[in-house]
Each structure stands twice: as structure tokens, then as C-alpha cells.
Design a protein around this motif. Sequence first.
Motif: not given
Length: 222
Positions: A110-112, A119-120, A141-142, A199-203
Motif C-alpha cells: 500500500a505504501l509503495e 510522485i507519478r 499532487l494534482d 505532505l509526505s509525512e501526512r501521507i
Amino acid sequence: MNSEESKSSGGPNWLLGADKLTTPTLEFLGFKIRDTIRSYLNSKARERAAVRKFEREFFIRQGDLLYYGADQFALTFPALEKELLDRTFARFESLMKAIAEEGAIDPTRALEVVTSGFIRRELKLESAHEIALFQSAASILDTLVATYSAQVMFHYCLVPSTVHRQDPEVSDDELDALMNNPDTMEQIQEEIDTTDHPLSERIARIVCRAYEIPYPDDEKKD
């Protein structure tokens, strides 16, 4: 027949009475014509001055309203950006929880999928759950790109009007040169109010909460 003979015989007067006008009469007529023309020109000049005054006040008012709107946009846009990101994250978290509860995707996978979507990065997706999770992460990201682009366009369009307000005599060629200058875009980018959300930490926190996995930083604090 000469003029004397014409007068004595009562023939037509080719001067139509103009020979009876005296010098003072001609001068008076000249003054009247001059005054009439001068009055007409003065009235037109007053009309033109009134129009110019109206145009000047109208466009100054329009410029003031434009800058007032720009100030309001600058004040409210960060809150709007935060609201859009919060709504996007809420949908992502809801989907993430549903997938975790069903056990449709294991935590590592799931994390992958989430990272690749955000990051598309191309990734072979093996199920409808992975496709949905990938697209949901991509929408984060959009949203960020859309809000960033809106700010860039706002500042880019505001630059010419700002320059013109400071120097009303600036030419179109000078404005074109300014807008094509790379330094102008760098300055605009410095004005952009980028989001302060990690954002990355929040995800990562959302994924950990969905699978009830302790977040590393939380363990250190304990």
C-alpha cells in the motif's frame, strides 16, 4: 452698359446690397462670427475636458478596485489552498481505511502504491483497489500543482498592471521585455506562498493509522 448706366436704368445690383455695408458694420459682423466660433470651440473644449476627467477618474477607480481584489485574493488564497488539500486528504484517508479494513492490500504494498501515485512513478497495478489508491494519492499532487499554478498566473498577470501603475508612460515593448526576462519569473516564484503542509509525512501518517502501525516519530516521543 457700365455700372453708372446700370444704376441710372434701375438694372439689377450685382453686389446684392453689399456695397451699402460700411466698415463698422463689417467689423461688427467679423466680431460676431469670431465670438460664435470661439464660443463653439470653448464648449467643445469643456466637453472634452469633462470626458477626460471622467475617463481618468473611472480608470483610476477601476485600478483601485483591481488592486483591492488582488489583496483580497492574496489574503484568502492560502486558506482556500488548505481547504482544498484537506478535502483531498480526507478522501484519500477514507479510501485508505477501507482498503486496510478489508485487507485488500498489505501495508508495504500500500505504501509503495501510494508513493508511486503521489510522485507519478510508473508502477504495475494488480487490482482495482491498487488503481483506486494510486489515483487517490495522485490527486493530492494534482491539487497542489493546481493551487501553485493559480498563484503563479495571478502574480504573472499582476506584474504588468503594477508596473503600469508605477509608470503610466511605460510602453508595450518595455512590458514585453520585462515579462520575457527570466528574473521576473524568479521574482514571481519568490512571491508564491507555498504550502507549509509536510505532505509526505501526512501521507505516511495516514497509511500508518489505517493499518494501526505506530509512526516512527511518535515512538521516539514516547
